[in-house]
Design a protein around this motif. Structure first.
Motif, mmCIF file in Angstrom:
data_model
loop_
_atom_site.group_PDB
_atom_site.id
_atom_site.type_symbol
_atom_site.label_atom_id
_atom_site.label_comp_id
_atom_site.label_asym_id
_atom_site.label_seq_id
_atom_site.Cartn_x
_atom_site.Cartn_y
_atom_site.Cartn_z
ATOM 1 N N GLN A 286 0.688 -1.272 0.515
ATOM 2 C CA GLN A 286 -0.193 0.352 -0.013
ATOM 3 C C GLN A 286 1.110 0.985 0.063
ATOM 4 O O GLN A 286 0.982 2.444 -0.578
ATOM 5 N N PHE A 287 1.582 1.314 0.556
ATOM 6 C CA PHE A 287 2.457 2.578 0.533
ATOM 7 C C PHE A 287 3.256 2.432 -0.383
ATOM 8 O O PHE A 287 3.328 3.541 -0.659
ATOM 9 N N PHE A 288 3.944 1.936 -0.645
ATOM 10 C CA PHE A 288 4.962 1.962 -2.393
ATOM 11 C C PHE A 288 3.656 2.178 -3.587
ATOM 12 O O PHE A 288 4.327 3.187 -4.192
ATOM 13 N N LEU A 289 2.696 1.795 -3.332
ATOM 14 C CA LEU A 289 1.818 2.555 -4.167
ATOM 15 C C LEU A 289 1.065 3.920 -4.248
ATOM 16 O O LEU A 289 2.038 4.568 -5.492
ATOM 17 N N MET A 290 1.057 4.545 -3.068
ATOM 18 C CA MET A 290 0.864 5.541 -2.743
ATOM 19 C C MET A 290 2.429 6.453 -3.645
ATOM 20 O O MET A 290 1.999 7.752 -3.943
ATOM 21 N N VAL A 291 3.572 6.548 -2.421
ATOM 22 C CA VAL A 291 5.032 6.512 -3.154
ATOM 23 C C VAL A 291 4.867 6.890 -4.807
ATOM 24 O O VAL A 291 5.284 7.906 -5.679
ATOM 25 N N ALA A 292 4.388 5.800 -5.180
ATOM 26 C CA ALA A 292 4.009 5.896 -6.685
ATOM 27 C C ALA A 292 2.863 6.917 -7.727
ATOM 28 O O ALA A 292 3.631 7.024 -9.399
ATOM 29 N N VAL A 293 2.530 7.174 -6.971
ATOM 30 C CA VAL A 293 1.064 7.682 -7.608
ATOM 31 C C VAL A 293 2.417 8.734 -7.464
ATOM 32 O O VAL A 293 1.358 10.150 -7.932
ATOM 33 N N GLY A 294 2.341 9.282 -5.801
ATOM 34 C CA GLY A 294 2.390 10.782 -5.404
ATOM 35 C C GLY A 294 3.994 10.847 -7.044
ATOM 36 O O GLY A 294 4.196 12.170 -7.032
ATOM 37 N N VAL A 295 5.080 9.650 -7.491
ATOM 38 C CA VAL A 295 6.270 10.439 -8.234
ATOM 39 C C VAL A 295 5.693 10.523 -9.155
ATOM 40 O O VAL A 295 6.414 10.850 -10.463
ATOM 41 N N TYR A 296 4.585 9.550 -9.362
ATOM 42 C CA TYR A 296 5.004 8.887 -11.417
ATOM 43 C C TYR A 296 3.888 9.860 -11.797
ATOM 44 O O TYR A 296 3.506 10.373 -13.360
ATOM 45 N N LEU A 297 1.733 9.614 -10.792
ATOM 46 C CA LEU A 297 1.161 10.027 -11.566
ATOM 47 C C LEU A 297 0.786 11.039 -10.779
ATOM 48 O O LEU A 297 0.426 11.889 -12.369
ATOM 49 N N PHE A 298 0.771 11.798 -10.087
ATOM 50 C CA PHE A 298 0.712 13.138 -9.445
ATOM 51 C C PHE A 298 1.133 14.718 -11.090
ATOM 52 O O PHE A 298 0.320 15.455 -10.687
ATOM 53 N N PRO A 299 2.799 14.067 -11.518
ATOM 54 C CA PRO A 299 2.668 14.733 -12.797
ATOM 55 C C PRO A 299 2.471 15.105 -13.390
ATOM 56 O O PRO A 299 1.349 16.139 -14.105
ATOM 57 N N TYR A 300 1.277 14.069 -13.735
ATOM 58 C CA TYR A 300 0.266 14.177 -15.566
ATOM 59 C C TYR A 300 -1.181 14.928 -14.683
ATOM 60 O O TYR A 300 -1.899 15.083 -15.772
ATOM 61 N N LEU A 301 -1.388 15.111 -13.814
ATOM 62 C CA LEU A 301 -2.799 15.770 -13.023
ATOM 63 C C LEU A 301 -2.308 16.937 -12.574
ATOM 64 O O LEU A 301 -3.646 16.893 -12.385
ATOM 65 N N GLY A 302 -1.347 17.550 -13.473
ATOM 66 C CA GLY A 302 -0.362 18.712 -12.366
ATOM 67 C C GLY A 302 -0.549 19.128 -11.214
ATOM 68 O O GLY A 302 -0.564 20.257 -10.620
ATOM 69 N N LEU A 303 -0.418 17.676 -10.870
ATOM 70 C CA LEU A 303 0.254 18.750 -9.470
ATOM 71 C C LEU A 303 1.527 18.208 -8.935
ATOM 72 O O LEU A 303 2.696 17.392 -10.301
ATOM 73 N N PRO A 304 2.399 18.852 -7.734
ATOM 74 C CA PRO A 304 3.546 18.739 -8.119
ATOM 75 C C PRO A 304 4.199 16.829 -7.552
ATOM 76 O O PRO A 304 3.497 16.398 -7.107
ATOM 77 N N VAL A 305 5.295 16.703 -7.672
ATOM 78 C CA VAL A 305 6.000 15.696 -8.377
ATOM 79 C C VAL A 305 6.491 15.260 -5.796
ATOM 80 O O VAL A 305 6.839 16.234 -5.724
ATOM 81 N N LEU A 306 6.206 14.485 -6.187
ATOM 82 C CA LEU A 306 6.839 13.721 -4.618
ATOM 83 C C LEU A 306 8.450 13.930 -4.754
ATOM 84 O O LEU A 306 8.679 12.584 -5.451
ATOM 85 N N ASP A 307 8.806 14.666 -4.564
ATOM 86 C CA ASP A 307 10.296 14.234 -3.895
ATOM 87 C C ASP A 307 11.008 13.213 -3.011
ATOM 88 O O ASP A 307 10.615 13.337 -1.517
#
Length: 428
Positions: A286-307
């Motif tokens: 679950q945790f790594f899925l959340m991190v992957a969403v923050g790193v890879y998906l969010f930039p495509y939604l116009g959100l900041p990337v998770l560093d």
């Protein structure tokens, strides 16, 4: 003993595999939550230039002050000034009705003769001071001056507007008017002293405020919605395993599976170890899925990337111990509950309460004092603080050790209570 432990893990995997609805709850729901909530909250973390609020401005003054107020509001980047509706210049009554009906959040009404009356008032005060100091002619200080009534800059807010927004706007406008008054006083003194166009007073603010941000490699680290939401909702997802975990334990008791395991014999501690290992794997996925969403998906939604550069290991450590705390709570609940009707609603409700109290939804500092103290006993608050120490405060392992220890102690305490309760129940 190792064989029994591995078979216990295998059994838990089979149970999860057969429970498709439970897997959806564990993986899909948290991902939908984190994307939805982050998209909604992102505007509050963006710079004000990216989000302009339309406000109504009724200018009955048409003088220097109203011009300055309008310029400052526009330069702030937070507001879009509206003076006409449907091409018609608005008055106070129209502005009031539009705001109170929720069409606009704010209306500012500048009174008539504000600029001229302020200048007159300042001139009277300055002339009186200069005359008392003996620096001006006696004729410049009349025996009796006309009293000038104070002026009201009226603010109309949408009744649904949050108090924080009201206070921020009122504070900004009050500061703006104070600066205008101060400048008028300086100018009046300069005129009375007869210095012409040559400036004799420095009108720039002597005291200024500057926010100092944490830096990494000489670059300021600015917090954003992703850094706040990913750890918060990852914790929520991790703790939500309490529901399927406690339900499975209750099922085993109701179907007689637990009795068959114990008569093998398999110690209850081995059963708990198997459940812990299985659900800990689930938590980390679950945790790594959340991190992957923050790193890879969010930039495509116009959100900041998770560093997560240089931080993923410590974040994983926090997630690991948070998972242990959630598993301990789920096992304790499943051990005590007698039916699924007891475990499922109580598990879901308790997780929501722990999230609310722990600061997942509302920051702890914004809570009443009593709730701030209560939040200290929520394991979600410990995990969230540890995540923030790593992501926002650049903390190291030593700095997150207190929260890690609390999560571990919570796991040990709940597991000890579960084993003790099970032994007592079987002894009876």
């Amino acid at each position: 003993m190792m064989y029994k432990f591995l078979m216990s893990v295998y059994k838990e995997m089979l149970l999860l595999k057969r429970d498709f609805g439970g897997l959806v709850i564990l993986f899909v729901m948290p991902l939908v939550l984190i994307v939805t909530i982050t998209l909604i909250q992102d505007s509050t973390f963006k710079s004000v230039t990216e989000s302009r609020i339309p406000i109504l401005l009724v200018d009955n003054d048409n003088g220097a002050i109203s011009k300055t107020v309008k310029e400052n509001l526009e330069e702030s980047g937070s507001f879009e000034i509206v003076t006409k509706i449907d091409g018609i210049l608005i008055n106070e009554a129209v502005a009031k009705e539009a705001v109170f009906k929720g069409k606009y959040q704010l209306a500012i009404v500048i009174p008539a003769k504000l600029s001229s009356d302020l200048q007159l008032k300042v001139n009277q005060n300055v002339e009186r001071i200069v005359g008392n100091l003996g620096m001006g002619e006696a004729t410049t200080v009349p025996e009796k001056t006309a009293k000038i009534a104070s002026k009201e800059v009226r603010l109309y807010f949408d009744p649904a507007t949050q108090l924080a927004f009201k206070n921020a706007v009122k504070s900004a406008i009050d500061k703006m008017i104070s600066q205008i008054e101060t400048k008028s006083i300086y100018t009046a003194f300069q005129d009375q002293l007869g210095e012409g166009d040559e400036a004799i007073f420095e009108q720039e603010s002597f005291i200024v405020f500057k926010e100092m941000m944490p830096k990494v490699n000489d670059k300021e680290v600015l917090p954003n919605s992703v850094q706040h939401n990913v750890p918060a909702w990852a914790l929520f997802a991790i703790f939500f395993i309490v529901v399927p975990l406690s339900i499975n334990i209750v099922k085993e008791k109701g179907q007689g599976t637990q009795i068959r395991l114990i008569t093998n014999p398999v110690p209850y501690a081995v059963i708990i170890a198997g459940k812990t290992a299985t659900y800990l794997i689930i938590c980390m996925i679950q945790f790594f899925l959340m991190v992957a969403v923050g790193v890879y998906l969010f930039p495509y939604l116009g959100l900041p990337v998770l560093d997560v550069e240089g931080k993923l290991f410590l974040m994983s450590v926090v997630a690991l111990f948070s998972g242990l705390a959630a598993i301990g709570f789920g096992i304790l609940l499943g051990t005590i509950a007698k039916t699924q009707e007891q475990s499922a609603p109580f598990g879901a409700t308790s997780v929501v309460i722990l999230a609310a109290v722990g600061g997942v939804w509302v920051p702890v500092f914004a809570m009443p004092k009593i709730m701030q103290h209560i939040s200290q006993i929520s394991p979600m608050n410990w995990g969230l603080n540890a995540f923030y120490d790593v992501l926002l405060r650049n903390g190291n392992l030593l700095e997150i050790l207190p929260e890690i220890n609390l999560l571990l102690l919570f796991f040990i305490g709940t597991i000890t209570l579960a084993i003790g309760y099970d032994k007592k129940k079987r002894a009876v």
